[in-house]
Design a protein around this motif. Sequence first.
Motif, short mmCIF file in Angstrom:
data_model
loop_
_atom_site.label_atom_id
_atom_site.label_comp_id
_atom_site.label_asym_id
_atom_site.label_seq_id
_atom_site.Cartn_x
_atom_site.Cartn_y
_atom_site.Cartn_z
N PRO A 69 0.85 -1.17 0.00
CA PRO A 69 -0.03 0.07 0.16
C PRO A 69 0.94 1.34 0.01
O PRO A 69 2.15 1.25 0.11
CB PRO A 69 -0.74 -0.09 1.26
CG PRO A 69 -0.79 -1.54 1.65
CD PRO A 69 0.87 -1.86 1.32
N SER A 70 0.24 2.25 -0.06
CA SER A 70 1.15 3.69 -0.13
C SER A 70 1.22 3.94 1.29
O SER A 70 0.85 3.72 2.05
CB SER A 70 0.11 4.93 -0.69
OG SER A 70 -0.44 4.32 -2.14
N PHE A 71 2.56 4.86 1.31
CA PHE A 71 3.11 4.98 2.54
C PHE A 71 3.99 6.31 2.49
O PHE A 71 4.58 6.42 1.29
CB PHE A 71 3.95 3.96 3.23
CG PHE A 71 4.94 3.22 2.35
CD1 PHE A 71 6.20 3.75 2.44
CD2 PHE A 71 4.69 2.43 1.39
CE1 PHE A 71 7.26 3.25 1.80
CE2 PHE A 71 5.83 1.82 0.61
CZ PHE A 71 7.18 2.31 0.69
N TYR A 72 4.35 6.98 3.34
CA TYR A 72 5.43 8.02 3.40
C TYR A 72 6.69 7.44 4.16
O TYR A 72 6.56 6.71 4.80
CB TYR A 72 4.76 9.23 4.63
CG TYR A 72 3.81 10.05 3.87
CD1 TYR A 72 3.69 10.85 2.94
CD2 TYR A 72 2.48 9.84 4.48
CE1 TYR A 72 2.64 11.59 2.64
CE2 TYR A 72 1.61 10.28 4.22
CZ TYR A 72 1.41 11.14 3.32
OH TYR A 72 0.39 11.94 2.83
N MET A 73 7.74 7.93 3.46
CA MET A 73 9.01 7.67 3.75
C MET A 73 10.01 8.65 3.87
O MET A 73 9.99 9.92 3.27
CB MET A 73 9.64 6.81 2.73
CG MET A 73 11.00 6.08 3.26
SD MET A 73 11.63 4.54 1.99
CE MET A 73 11.45 3.51 3.12
N ASP A 74 10.85 8.83 4.90
CA ASP A 74 11.97 9.81 5.30
C ASP A 74 12.67 10.00 3.77
O ASP A 74 13.25 8.92 3.48
CB ASP A 74 12.76 9.34 6.30
CG ASP A 74 12.33 9.51 7.57
OD1 ASP A 74 11.45 10.66 7.87
OD2 ASP A 74 12.32 8.65 8.62
#
Length: 443
Positions: free
Chosen positions: A63-68
Amino acid sequence: MALLVMSCGKSDKGQLVGVEGKKWYSEKPFGMVLIKGGSFIMGKSDDDLASVRNAPPKTVTVPSFYMDETEITNSEYRQFVFHVRDSVVRQKLAEAAELSGELGEDGGGRNNMSIQSFAFKNATAAGDEENLSPYQEFSRYYDPLDQALNWNPKIIWDSTKYPDEDYVYVMDEFYLSNDQSYNGQRMLDVTKFKYSFKTIDLDAAARSKGVRTNFITEEEVMVYPDTTVWIKDFNYSYNEPMHNDYFSHTAYDNYPVVGVTWGQAKAFANWRTKYLNDFKKQKNEASVSFFRLPSEAEWEYAARGGIEGGTYPWGGPYAKDDRACFLANFKPYRGDYAADEAVYTVESDAYAPNDFGLYNMSGNVSEWVNTSYDPASYEYMSSMSPNVNNSNNKLKVVRGGSWKDVSYYLQVSTRDYEYSDSARSYVGFRTVQDFLGNSLDLN
């Protein structure tokens, strides 16, 4: 979406209209990029030169996610360390203030600085119990020892300016004795500063009919990184300058933090979540999803940057560009660490990012992920958001290769591991946050 409970009334005209919720918009966390979810072929897409055979190709979906954008830096990790350090010191000062006598009229904020200035914010003076709130007085869940720290006064670190005797006694607890200090410096005892947090094994809890309490554990983690790794990792080598200055000196602020265990990385993610949600709570805003370590599948999907079958984040199959410049920080030749113009680590945003906008997914430092290492895990893991994390398996996957590794470990499909309680001079981490919503039409 956070729900705002409304009382039932005639305004709905007897129709099913749902419960009104707060307006909520997805907020991109500072320093992160949104990775649009999708499917990809995980594992070795070309010859397994090392013949490890632990990453056979497999189509999976994440699924979609935020990453540093970058690995967590020394400066960012110090924010965590200093917040925990100051919390521990303020807790001890407040406890000492309670023992030293009655509170001042303003609850411990006297005009003349003393240890009473650090008294708990919600501390109750003797004989003032009638001012307890109904929750404090009647709830069986209220803990009178769980008192709010007073963050208003600044901690006095200069020993020549300590305000009183009680303050001296408290602060002396946090420093090493003179016979353990050197170079004329008064050194903090870093073992005193620990972060406590609770975790739950949701997978085990969901599959069991037992009480949830059985799956909740409280962990306590020392927060300071182990700077001795710069010496312990390399025998017959002079790395004392890195030991002395790498984490503490501002010259290395934007370099990736190292010397942190898997447990410390998880503690940082937990603190980052709480730190932001505490702010959201003050603003009466909806809380955010947890920050956490990425799964191995998420890490590889992000590292590939949308390039199918690529060997490296930039595609490959070479570690140099068309001008013969190296594209990452690693060990290009035997004994030659400097050919890529870097001896140890480099700034976290050095070299060009991949097509997702992520820096140093290969090279610089290897990165902890939230997956246990099993050479056969690709054979039995799910194809939907796969992750294998066995709490009894202390081997945790690290990805991306580092400044001291050869190019094989920089390949996006190469798997490696370290023990979860190990700290290394070449292992750091970055965090992710779940994207709330499943739409693939993300802008």
